[in-house]
Design a protein around this motif. Structure first.
Motif, PDB file in Angstrom:
ATOM      1  N   ASP A 166       0.239  11.048 -14.354  1.00 20.83           N
ATOM      2  CA  ASP A 166      -0.932  10.176 -14.239  1.00 20.83           C
ATOM      3  C   ASP A 166      -1.833  10.623 -13.088  1.00 20.83           C
ATOM      4  N   LEU A 167      -1.214  11.032 -11.981  1.00 18.30           N
ATOM      5  CA  LEU A 167      -1.993  11.518 -10.828  1.00 18.30           C
ATOM      6  C   LEU A 167      -2.860  12.706 -11.238  1.00 18.30           C
ATOM      7  N   PHE A 168      -2.235  13.691 -11.896  1.00 20.87           N
ATOM      8  CA  PHE A 168      -2.987  14.901 -12.249  1.00 20.87           C
ATOM      9  C   PHE A 168      -3.982  14.642 -13.384  1.00 20.87           C
ATOM     10  N   ASP A 169      -3.660  13.685 -14.261  1.00 21.69           N
ATOM     11  CA  ASP A 169      -4.586  13.354 -15.351  1.00 21.69           C
ATOM     12  C   ASP A 169      -5.874  12.726 -14.836  1.00 21.69           C
ATOM     13  N   ARG A 170      -5.735  11.870 -13.839  1.00 16.80           N
ATOM     14  CA  ARG A 170      -6.886  11.059 -13.437  1.00 16.80           C
ATOM     15  C   ARG A 170      -7.592  11.547 -12.174  1.00 16.80           C
ATOM     16  N   GLN A 216      -4.256   8.265  -6.613  1.00 19.06           N
ATOM     17  CA  GLN A 216      -2.882   7.852  -6.868  1.00 19.06           C
ATOM     18  C   GLN A 216      -2.510   8.056  -8.342  1.00 19.06           C
ATOM     19  N   GLY A 217      -1.209   8.229  -8.549  1.00 23.52           N
ATOM     20  CA  GLY A 217      -0.656   8.184  -9.898  1.00 23.52           C
ATOM     21  C   GLY A 217       0.328   7.028  -9.939  1.00 23.52           C
ATOM     22  N   LEU A 218       0.294   6.263 -11.036  1.00 18.10           N
ATOM     23  CA  LEU A 218       1.126   5.064 -11.120  1.00 18.10           C
ATOM     24  C   LEU A 218       1.892   5.027 -12.435  1.00 18.10           C
ATOM     25  N   SER A 219       3.075   4.430 -12.386  1.00 17.55           N
ATOM     26  CA  SER A 219       3.803   4.131 -13.625  1.00 17.55           C
ATOM     27  C   SER A 219       4.860   3.086 -13.316  1.00 17.55           C
ATOM     28  N   SER A 220       5.497   2.587 -14.363  1.00 15.45           N
ATOM     29  CA  SER A 220       6.632   1.684 -14.172  1.00 15.45           C
ATOM     30  C   SER A 220       7.735   2.080 -15.147  1.00 15.45           C
ATOM     31  N   ASP A 221       8.982   1.819 -14.728  1.00 19.76           N
ATOM     32  CA  ASP A 221      10.138   2.337 -15.470  1.00 19.76           C
ATOM     33  C   ASP A 221      10.502   1.549 -16.725  1.00 19.76           C
TER      34      ASP A 221
END
Lengths: 422, 80
Positions: free
Chosen positions: A293-297, A268-273
Motif C-alpha cells: 500500500d505504501l508503494f502503491d500510493r 504511510q502504508g496501512l493494512s489490517s490482518d
C-alpha cells in the motif's frame, strides 16, 4: 491553500526516552548500543513475574513544575516535554497566535497517540477512591486519563486550531498518528502538525496483564540482555516508556520561513490482518499489504530504501513475520537494506514506539547512519536479512536515500511510514 | 476558632501547593481564576484541601460564590 498531494517535511524532533531525555542523548545512546532496560526495584514489583522495564532516563518531575505535572498523566508529561523540544527544534517560539504571520493557529494541528492512555492515573485514582474516599478523587482525573489528553495538552501548548487528533491502534498508535499528520498536511488541512506517540504504563497491572498473555520476556536476572529481537533465544518484549514527537510541515511552508529540513515525510502504508486479536499473522501477509500500500500510493522507488527501523519487539512470531513480509515486498532490494531493531535498547514503548522510532529513522537518514540491534547472540535461522548488529552502520553517503519505520499493533493494525533525504 | 489571618495563611499555602503561586501573592482581593491560575477544576482541589485543613464544610453550591480569596476566607471563618 487546499492543493492536494503537497510535499511534507520533518523540521523538528523531540524525544523523551529510556536512553535519554532529549533527541540528542537518545541518538547517542542508540549509536552506543546502550540498553535502557533495568531491574524494577520498586516494592510493588517484588512479586511480579516480570521485574524489568525500560523507564525514562530522566524523571519528568525534574523538568516540569509541580503545578503543571500534577494535572497531567505521566504519558502527557512525556509528550509535552518531547513536543516542546520538537517545537523549539523546528524554530518556533511560543504558541502560534493570530498576530504572527509565520503560522496561524488555524493552520496548526497536533496528532499524538498512546496505546493505553492515562492508565496509571485511572488505577491510582481508583486506589484513592477506595482508600481515601469520594472527596479525595482528583477533579483532574478525567482530563488526565483520557487517551487524547497528550494531543490536547500539546495542542494547548502550541495553540493548535486546525485539529487535535488521537488515533488508537495499540502498539501502532504512534506511527498511525504520524501517518495521520502527514495526510493532514498533504490534503491541505494544515501547514504544520506536531505529531508522535507516548506511553507510560510501567505499573503492576499492565505488566501482569501483558505477562499473562505470554508476551513479555521473563529474563529478570539479565535485564540489559532481555530485549533481543532476532536472537534465537528471544522470549518476548520488554516494556518501555517515553515519547517521541516530530514537527511535520508542508515543504512550501518550511521553505518560506527558511526552516531547517531533516528529511521528507513521504507517506504511510496501512493494512489490517483480520487474523487474531493479539497474535501476528504468521506469514506476514498483513504487513506485506501495508508495505505494498505504501508503494502503491506514494512516489517512492524501492531501490531508494536502504534502511528499515523494524517493529521487531523480540517476540518469537512477530519478528519473523515482519522479515518475511519485507523480503516478499522488497525482493532483491532487501539486499541493500540495513535493518535495525532499536527496541533491543529502548524496550517496547507500545503507543510511544512509533514516535521514538520515527525520531530514530529521521536521524538515521539525517546522519546517514543506521543504529545497531543489540543482544543478537545467535541470529534466528528464519531471519534471512541484513540485520545491523552490535555496531552502527554507515548508510550510502551519496544520493537520495529512503527509510521505512514499521509499527504493528494488537488488533492486527499495520502501519509503515516512509521518509527520504531531500 | 481560626482568625482571618490564620485562614488566609493556610489558604495561601494550599494555593501555592496546587497552582504554584507564591504565598505572598495570595491576597484577599485576588480572584482565583483571573489572578491565581486556579481554574474550576483546581478550585475543587482548593476547596477539599481547605475543608480538611480548617474543618469547615464548603457545600458544592457555595463554591461558585467564592470568587476571591477574601470570599473564601470569610466563608471559612464564618463556618468553622
Amino acid at each position: 491553500m487546499t492543493a492536494e498531494n503537497r510535499t511534507v517535511v520533518v523540521t523538528g524532533i523531540g524525544a523523551f526516552t529510556p536512553l535519554g531525555g532529549d533527541a540528542a542523548t537518545f541518538w547517542e545512546g542508540l549509536l552506543a548500543g546502550r540498553s535502557g532496560v533495568h531491574a524494577l526495584t520498586e516494592e510493588w514489583a517484588a512479586e511480579l513475574p516480570v521485574r524489568i522495564a525500560a523507564k525514562v532516563a530522566v524523571e519528568p518531575s525534574e523538568i516540569l513544575p509541580r503545578p503543571v505535572a500534577r494535572k497531567l498523566d505521566r504519558s502527557a508529561q512525556f509528550a509535552l516535554i518531547a513536543a516542546r523540544e520538537a517545537w523549539k527544534d523546528a524554530g518556533f517560539e511560543g504558541p502560534a497566535t493570530a498576530d504572527t504571520n509565520e503560522l496561524a493557529p488555524e493552520r496548526l494541528g497536533t496528532v499524538i497517540a498512546s496505546g493505553i492512555g492515562g492508565v496509571t492515573t485511572l488505577l491510582d485514582q481508583y486506589d484513592v477512591l477506595k482508600q481515601q474516599g469520594v472527596r479525595k478523587v482528583s477533579p483532574h482525573t478525567v482530563p488526565m486519563l483520557m487517551p487524547n489528553s497528550p494531543a490536547a495538552n500539546v495542542g494547548l501548548e502550541v495553540g493548535a486550531r486546525a485539529g487535535v487528533h488521537t488515533p488508537v491502534s495499540a502498539c501502532a498508535s504512534g506511527a498511525e498518528a504520524i501517518g495521520y499528520a502527514i495526510e493532514m498536511i498533504r490534503s491541505g488541512r494544515a501547514d504544520v502538525v506536531v505529531a508522535g506517540g507516548t506511553e507510560a504504563a510501567v505499573h503492576p497491572l499492565p505488566i501482569v496483564a501483558f505477562s499473562n498473555m505470554m508476551a513479555m520476556s521473563k529474563n529478570n536476572d539479565d535485564p540489559e540482555h532481555a530485549s533481543r529481537p532476532y536472537d534465537k533465544a528471544r522470549d518476548g518484549f520488554v516494556l518501555g516508556e517515553g515519547a517521541g514527537v516530530v514537527v511535520l510541515e508542508s515543504a512550501e511552508h518550511a521553505a518560506a520561513r527558511g526552516a531547517r529540513v531533516y528529511c521528507e515525510a513521504i507517506g504511510q502504508g496501512l493494512s489490517s490482518d483480520a487474523h487474531h486479536i493479539a497474535q501476528p499473522e504468521p506469514t506476514g501477509a498483513g504487513v506485506s499489504r501495508a508495505i505494498a500500500d505504501l508503494f502503491d500510493r506514494n512516489e517512492l522507488d524501492k531501490a531508494e530504501v536502504v534502511h528499515v527501523n523494524a517493529h521487531a519487539t523480540s517476540t518469537p512470531q512477530g519478528d519473523t513475520a515482519e522479515i518475511k513480509a519485507l523480503s516478499r515486498e522488497l525482493g532483491e532490494h532487501l539486499e541493500h537494506v540495513a535493518i535495525s531493531a532499536t527496541k533491543s535498547m529502548t524496550g517496547h514503548l507500545l503507543g510511544g514506539a512509533g514516535g521514538i522510532e520515527t525520531v530514530a529513522t529521521v536521524l538515521a537518514l539525517h546522519h546517514r547512519i543506521a543504529p545497531p540491534t543489540i543482544n543478537v547472540v545467535e541470529l534466528d535461522d528464519d531471519i534471512d536479512a541484513d540485520i545491523v548488529r552490535d555496531e552502527p552502520r554507515k548508510l550510502p553517503v551519496e544520493g537520495r536515500i529512503a527509510a521505512l519505520n514499521n509499527s504493528f499493533g494488537f488488533g492486527g493494525h499495520n502501519v509503515v511510514l516512509a521518509f527520504r533525504t531531500v | 476558632m481560626a482568625t482571618q489571618t490564620e485562614v488566609l495563611e493556610g489558604l495561601a499555602e494550599i494555593v501555592n501547593e496546587i497552582a504554584g503561586i507564591p504565598v505572598e501573592d495570595v491576597a484577599l482581593d485576588k480572584s482565583f481564576t483571573d489572578d491565581l491560575d486556579v481554574d474550576s477544576l483546581s478550585m475543587v482541589e482548593v476547596v477539599v484541601a481547605a475543608e480538611e485543613r480548617f474543618g469547615a464544610k464548603i457545600p458544592d453550591d457555595e463554591v461558585k460564590n467564592l470568587k476571591t480569596v477574601g470570599d473564601a476566607v470569610n466563608f471559612i471563618v464564618a463556618n468553622v
